[in-house]
Structures are given as C-alpha cells and as structure tokens.
Scaffold this motif. Structure first.
Motif, short mmCIF file in Angstrom:
data_model
loop_
_atom_site.label_atom_id
_atom_site.label_comp_id
_atom_site.label_asym_id
_atom_site.label_seq_id
_atom_site.Cartn_x
_atom_site.Cartn_y
_atom_site.Cartn_z
N SER A 109 0.83 -1.20 0.00
CA SER A 109 0.00 0.00 0.00
C SER A 109 0.87 1.25 0.00
CB SER A 109 -0.92 0.01 1.22
OG SER A 109 -0.16 0.20 2.40
N GLY A 110 0.26 2.37 -0.41
CA GLY A 110 0.99 3.64 -0.44
C GLY A 110 1.46 4.07 0.94
N VAL A 111 0.60 3.88 1.96
CA VAL A 111 0.96 4.28 3.33
C VAL A 111 2.13 3.44 3.85
CG1 VAL A 111 0.16 4.35 5.73
CG2 VAL A 111 -1.34 5.13 3.89
N THR A 112 2.09 2.14 3.60
CA THR A 112 3.20 1.26 4.03
C THR A 112 4.49 1.64 3.32
OG1 THR A 112 1.64 -0.55 4.37
CG2 THR A 112 3.96 -1.12 4.26
N ALA A 113 4.38 1.92 2.03
CA ALA A 113 5.56 2.34 1.27
C ALA A 113 6.14 3.63 1.83
CB ALA A 113 5.20 2.53 -0.21
N GLU A 114 5.26 4.58 2.19
CA GLU A 114 5.74 5.84 2.75
C GLU A 114 6.43 5.62 4.09
OE1 GLU A 114 4.16 10.35 3.69
OE2 GLU A 114 2.86 8.66 4.15
N CYS A 115 5.88 4.76 4.93
CA CYS A 115 6.51 4.47 6.22
C CYS A 115 7.89 3.84 6.05
CB CYS A 115 5.61 3.55 7.05
SG CYS A 115 4.09 4.34 7.63
N LEU A 116 8.01 2.91 5.11
CA LEU A 116 9.31 2.28 4.86
C LEU A 116 10.33 3.31 4.37
CD1 LEU A 116 8.18 -1.06 3.16
CD2 LEU A 116 9.15 -0.78 5.46
N VAL A 117 9.89 4.18 3.47
CA VAL A 117 10.78 5.21 2.93
C VAL A 117 11.19 6.18 4.03
CG1 VAL A 117 10.93 7.18 1.35
CG2 VAL A 117 9.91 5.04 0.58
N LEU A 118 10.24 6.54 4.89
CA LEU A 118 10.52 7.43 6.01
C LEU A 118 11.60 6.83 6.91
CD1 LEU A 118 9.86 9.86 7.85
CD2 LEU A 118 8.05 8.48 8.87
N ILE A 119 11.48 5.56 7.21
CA ILE A 119 12.46 4.90 8.09
C ILE A 119 13.84 4.87 7.43
CG2 ILE A 119 13.08 2.67 9.12
CD1 ILE A 119 10.02 2.20 9.49
N VAL A 120 13.87 4.57 6.13
CA VAL A 120 15.15 4.56 5.40
C VAL A 120 15.79 5.95 5.42
CG1 VAL A 120 16.21 4.30 3.13
CG2 VAL A 120 14.54 2.62 3.93
N ASN A 121 14.98 6.98 5.17
CA ASN A 121 15.50 8.34 5.18
C ASN A 121 16.06 8.73 6.54
OD1 ASN A 121 15.55 9.86 2.75
ND2 ASN A 121 13.33 9.86 2.68
N LEU A 122 15.32 8.41 7.59
CA LEU A 122 15.76 8.76 8.93
C LEU A 122 17.00 7.96 9.34
CD1 LEU A 122 12.45 9.17 10.95
CD2 LEU A 122 13.94 10.93 10.04
N ALA A 123 17.09 6.71 8.89
CA ALA A 123 18.27 5.91 9.20
C ALA A 123 19.51 6.51 8.54
CB ALA A 123 18.07 4.47 8.73
N TYR A 124 19.34 7.02 7.30
CA TYR A 124 20.47 7.62 6.60
C TYR A 124 20.89 8.95 7.23
CZ TYR A 124 23.17 9.98 2.98
OH TYR A 124 24.15 10.67 2.31
N SER A 125 19.89 9.78 7.58
CA SER A 125 20.20 11.08 8.17
C SER A 125 19.06 11.52 9.07
CB SER A 125 20.43 12.13 7.07
OG SER A 125 20.76 13.38 7.64
#
Length: 740
Positions: A304-320
C-alpha cells in the motif's frame, strides 16, 4: 505505530522534550494494553535498536567534527559541478574531503572576472587542492535563528573550509560506483545548463521542480509562495515522478513492450533520476515510494501507499536523522500521508484538511500565515497538480511548447504577485511546541470523534490564547543581538507598550564591480527581523541610530523592508550626511519620520534619557547617542561608539549618574570605557557586543582590565551569543542562547 515511535525517539534523542517523552510513554502503554506479548517485545527491540543506531550515527558525526580551527595545506576535495554555486565573487561548494573521507562545505572568494567565468563553465567533476582555514560548522547564536549546523548535518556535513589558495584540475573518472554517481552529477549540471537557456519563470520552475535546484533569480517568486502559505505545494512536488511513470508506461504500451520490461526499466531509471533531481526530500520520497511499489509488484506482492511511505521514512531517517527537523521533510511526509488516507475526499474538504495540518508546522518555522491560504489551496492545488507541473514538464522537455508554457507560468506568477501584496498576512509568532503537537494530535482525533465542535473550540481557543501571550509579554526585556562585529539592541516593555531598537548592525559595503555583487541576505533579516517576527512583532516604535558607522546602521534598510519603523532618531547633524540619506531612501523612510536629537533640544525622548551628544555634529563616533533608561527598577546605558573623552564629559555633566547594566562603548575597544566612567557609574554587569574572532581584537585587554579592576562581571556576544536580560524588582535574570 512503528514509524511514529521511531520519529519520537529521534526527536527525544536530538532535541529532548517531555512532550516527546510523554507521547512515547503513551504509545508504550497502548502497546502494553493490546496484551500481545510478541508485539510488545518487538516494539521494545525496535526501540532499543533504533536508539543504538542513533547513538552510533551521532558518534560518527561528532568524531568527524574538528575540535579546533586548523590551517591546513594541500588538502584534496572532490567536487561535482552541480554542487558548485557561484554568487557574485563567492563560490560555495560541497565535496568529499579525501584526507578525512567525509563531505565538507567550502567557500572561496574569486579574484577576477575571468576566474568566475571559469567556475561558471566547470562542467566536469573537479579535484581541488586547497589550503585554508578548516573548522567545524557553528550552530545558531541567536534565538530562533536558522540552524545552519543542523541543516548541513542533515547532509552529513559537519566541517567547513574557507579556502585561501586553490589549484583546480579535472578528476580522473574510473568505473567505481562513486565515479559513476559523479558522472550523473555531471549530467545534472548539463541539464541545469540547458534549462538555464530558457526564459524565466519556466527556467526557474523547471530547475526547482524537475532538478531540485534553487535559482537565486527565483527568490522573489519563492517569497511570494511562502507569503501565500503555499510552500507545501513544493513539498509535494514529487508529483511529477508519477507523471513521468505514466508517460513511460503509455510509451511502452504503445510500442507493445511487456509490462515486465516496463517495471524493470522503472526500477533502473528511478534511482538515476533521484540523483539527477538533486536528492531533495520530496523527490526521494516520491522516487523511493514508486520504486518500492514496483519492486513488490515484481515479487507478486501488494504494497500500500501508506506502508511504502513508512518504509521510505524509516530509510531516510536511518540515513540522516536530522532531516526530520526540516520543514520540507515534515510537510512532505505528513501531507502525503493525508493525501493517501483521503483519496476519496472532495477537493474542498481535502484543501481544508491540508491547511489545518500544515498550519502549526508553517507557524513553527515561518511565524506567519496568510488568510487567503485556505481558499488558495482549494483553487490552486488542482491547478498546480494538473496544469503547473505538466506545463513545466512539457515546456522543458518539448522545446516547441516553451513559449506557451512561459506565457502560462507568467500569468501564474502575476497572480501570485498580486495576491501576495494583499494585506492578509498575519504574523502570529513562533508557537510553543505543545500547541504544534497538540493541534496535530487533536486533528487526528477529529477523524473519528463525535465531539467535533468541542475539539474545534479547543483548537481555536488555544491559538487565540497563545497568540495573545506571544504578543503581550508579561516581562520587560532587553535583547543584545549577536550581530557579529556590530551593535543592535532591542528594548521591549511588557505588554509591548513600547518597542525600541538601538542600532541595526551591518557590514561595511564597498562599491564593488557588478560581477562581485552577491544575493545573500543580511543578518538584519536573518537575525533581527527574524527574531522580531518570531515574537509577533511587525512594528518598531522607535529606531535609534547612535552614529553613522556601517556596523551600526547598514542593516537599516533590510530590517525596514521586513518590520515597519514608525520613527528614526539620529544624533543632530547625521540627518544631513549623504550615507544616511542613501540608507533612509533605501529603507523607504520619509524625512518627516526622522528626528535629529541632542541634549540642547531634548532631555527625554521615547521614554529614554538622552545624555549625549550635547550639540550638532556629523554622526561620527564622537557624536554617538548615549541613552539611559530604567526598566523594573534596573537602569541601563547604551553609548554606541562614544570615546573616552565623551564619556568623561557625560559624568562631568551628571555627577550623580549611576547604572546597573553598562553596555560598553565601541565593542569593548580601548578607546571607550574609561576608568573614571566605570568608577562613577558603578555597574553590576557589563555587556560587550563584538564579533567572534574579529580582526580588531575586541574586546580589548585594557577594557577587560578596567572592568576587572572595578569588580564588574561582563558577558560578550562573541562568546555567549544573544544576551537577554529580564529586569524585575531590582534584579536581573540573564538568558543566553545556551539556555534556549
């Protein structure tokens, strides 16, 4: 819930607040009462892992930070052409510092027009051999000042170099991943250069929306968009990624290429476009979300779009993790979530909801809100999504449509300009964190609560009460801005009964050749006006300019364009000086708003006692205004750059003069702060306004010795940053930026 937990843990780690901690505890209680042991255990494990990762990330950043300023020679920095910005005679660049294996921010002052031309046409990745001053990036030194240290930290940059000597040569490319990415940056520069051939506004819109590049020529239009409260449109500007995918899909369908090939092509193309697009927060969100959805489709799974956004958010925060503190990042993820959760909502309700959620964040960062924003969102959002973005895409990719695209975008700019000039902007000030967080929580509760009227009443009442508290302070305050090597002091009486600014700070401006002129903002805008707006202040009753020196007056016009100035007071004679007349005209202040003062004409003016000058002069140091005033039983004195001779004349004229807080003259120079002056005034505290590492050596040792001799403690802006004093019942509470 996982994403929210990680966000809150990040906030607690980097900017501790009991609000964030309380929310984490509430989530923990919620997980506990679900009575699912595995879920609780998983939640705890994830929290511990995340805190461990934040600790490792932060330690790595701190380990890279230089502890002391260092003068280094023959250091090598690899710089991609699209990470070079030429502004007048200043080059700003970001690159990889080879010796330390980290990214670094660099500055270099150009020596000639031919050298500038060379840098403007630098199309290849450069290998720089530099010598200069290396140091860590400093944090803000004034309340509510833009945190440049955190901004660069979000890009994993902790150090900077002011280059004195440089040798440039082209970087030798290889087939490593790093060099392949460098080639993408070179391609991005080529694309930017091609777009630069277009006329504005198509050029600027294309560079910003498609390639994530901020063009200085676009500054006025960005200000208009900010003033209209439509900044979130650019936070959602990853919309063009979906247009791009649709076009590719249509093309592949037309050519009868299989869906499988289309998906593999997109999986390869999207990361490449992320680099070409400048890796902005909104673009990364759109690219990574699209990539994940397509990737899961290849695995025959639905995401789903919401799940995809949450995964991307976590990846972004992990990077910076520090990305979380930027307005663009916050708006991008929050508003995208709202859009995904409200796909079936009509345009009017969706526009209202987007406004309600974006309001507290925009006020937190910009302090202002436009009353037209709600209506504009409803009208402009579909126009932006279905007309502006497609127009920019077509106008830049299809040259034969450029003229029509520019014509349409010019109409858009004209409408924005007209609307931005209407007097509908409310300066609210910076709200407390509890209001920002509380608003977003209540808005979420409204989604399912039946007590909507009550909750809306709570929100409205909270904003009215908070706005009143910001605009009507309960205490007097005197603020000494850290304005660099200059002077600027705010005298603010409780309930805003009177707002007085003494001097504006500023830098000496020489008549450079046109090619040297820069687009940078003055610290009058970024420090003084910014602070005033954050306190809900849009008008200054009285501006005293103690004398004509640039470090006391050069920010006059830049502040006046942001804050309305009712009256300007200058030492008698200065009103006739050509440099002041030029600044007055640039500030758009009329001659009848200027009052020339001396003790011959005035004893009390604007609630302050005038002690100097005694007669007419030319606005020099020797003519400096000297002002004595009292707040809540505490007395203060400010004397510009008045020399010791003038100070001695003052105490001769006023043998009983005493003061609690002495603002030392001339930034602590030995030409001021005479021993007899300090002895008679008998201050309890001295304030020194001086720039950090200034070339004049201020404050001077003789001045500090004089203060020590009479047991007068002192605070200097060069060391403490902004200094705020709160007088109350003959006592003084001292606040510095470290307390913020």
């Amino acid at each position: 819930m996982v994403a929210i937990t990680l966000i809150l843990l990040t906030l607690v780690y980097f900017e501790f607040s009991f609000i964030w901690l309380s929310l984490i505890i509430l989530i923990a209680i919620r997980v506990f009462f679900l009575r699912q042991r595995k879920l609780l255990l998983l939640w705890i494990v994830l929290a511990v892992i995340w805190l461990g990762w934040l600790t490792c990330w932060n330690k790595a950043q701190l380990a890279n930070r230089l502890q002391h300023n260092e003068q280094l020679s023959d250091q090598h920095i690899i710089v991609a052409p699209d990470e070079i910005q030429v502004d007048g005679d200043l080059i700003k660049f970001k690159g990889r510092w080879q010796e330390k294996n980290q990214r670094i921010q660099g500055y270099y002052r150009l020596q000639s027009l031919s050298e500038k031309s060379k840098w403007l046409h630098q199309a290849q990745t450069a290998d720089l051999t530099v010598s200069g001053d290396f140091s860590s990036v400093s944090g803000p030194t004034n309340e509510n000042q833009f945190d440049y240290q955190r901004y660069l930290g979000s890009q994993r940059i902790v150090n900077q170099v002011f280059v004195k000597k440089m040798v440039l040569k082209s970087h030798i490319n290889s087939i490593t991943l790093t060099d392949l990415i460098a080639r993408l940056h070179e391609s991005r520069w080529q694309l930017l250069n091609q777009l630069d051939q277009l006329d504005n506004p198509l050029k600027s819109y294309g560079q910003l929306l498609l390639l994530g590049y901020y063009n200085a020529d676009y500054d006025q239009q960005i200000q208009q968009i900010n003033q209209l409260g439509l900044l979130y449109l650019f936070s959602l500007s990853g919309m063009h990624v979906f247009y791009l995918l649709r076009v590719i899909r249509w093309l592949f369908t037309y050519l009868k290429i299989t869906r499988e090939t289309y998906e593999w092509f997109c999986l390869l193309l999207l990361p490449i476009y992320a680099v070409l697009g400048g890796l902005s927060a909104s673009l990364l969100r759109a690219v990574l979300m699209s990539w994940l959805i397509i990737f899961f489709q290849r695995l025959k799974l639905r995401l789903s779009g919401v799940t995809a956004e949450c995964l991307v958010l976590i990846v972004n925060l992990a990077y910076s993790p520090l990305l979380l503190f930027s307005l663009g990042f916050q708006l991008s993820y929050l508003l995208t979530f709202i859009l995904l959760e409200n796909k079936n909502l009509n345009q009017i309700k969706l526009g209202i909801k987007l406004n309600c959620y974006s309001l507290p964040l925009i006020l937190w960062h910009t302090y202002q809100w436009n009353l037209l924003t709600g209506l504009l969102t409803i009208a402009i959002m579909p126009i932006f999504d279905w007309l502006i973005v497609p127009t920019v895409v077509c106008g830049t990719l299809l040259p034969f449509t450029a003229v029509i695209a520019n014509y349409f975008l010019n109409l858009v700019v004209m409408v924005f300009d007209l609307l931005a000039k209407l007097p509908f902007v409310i300066t609210f000030g910076k709200p407390p964190l509890i209001l920002v967080v509380g608003t977003i929580i209540i808005l979420n509760i409204l989604e399912f609560s039946r007590k909507k009227q009550l909750l809306w009443s709570v929100i409205i009442a909270a904003y009215l009460i908070t706005g009143s508290m910001i605009r009507l302070p309960l205490k007097d305050e005197v603020v000494y801005f850290d304005i660099g090597q200059g002077d600027c002091t705010l005298i603010r009486r409780k309930f805003n009964q009177a707002l007085t600014l003494v001097d504006t700070g500023g830098k000496v401006s020489f008549n450079h050749e046109k090619w040297r002129q820069r687009h940078s903002k003055t610290n009058g805008e970024t420090v003084v006006a910014n602070y005033l707006l954050s306190k809900g202040i849009t008008k200054i009753d009285n501006l005293f300019l103690t004398h004509q020196d640039a470090d006391h007056t050069a920010n006059f016009d830049s502040i006046a364009h942001k804050i309305k100035i009712q009256r300007v007071l200058v030492p008698d004679g200065m009103q006739k000086v050509s440099s002041f007349i030029r600044r007055r005209r640039q500030a758009e202040v009329m001659p009848n708003q200027v009052l020339a003062i001396s003790t011959e004409k005035y004893h009390q003016v604007a609630g302050l006692t005038l002690l100097h000058p005694f007669g007419s002069g030319k606005g020099t140091n020797e003519d400096s205004l000297t002002l004595w005033f009292k707040l809540a039983g505490v007395s203060f004195i400010i004397s510009g750059d008045l020399d010791q001779a003038g100070e001695k004349e003052i105490i001769q004229q006023h043998p009983n003069l005493r003061v609690n807080v002495l603002k030392t003259g001339h930034h602590g120079s030995k030409t001021s702060t005479a021993a007899s002056y300090v002895s008679q005034l008998n201050p309890k505290l001295a304030i020194i306004s001086a720039g950090k590492n200034n070339r004049y050596g201020h404050p001077n040792r003789e001045t500090l010795s004089t203060l020590k001799r009479f047991d007068v403690p002192y605070i200097c802006t060069a060391e403490a940053g902004m200094i705020k004093l709160y007088p109350a019942k003959d006592k003084i509470t001292v606040w510095t930026v470290d307390d913020y």
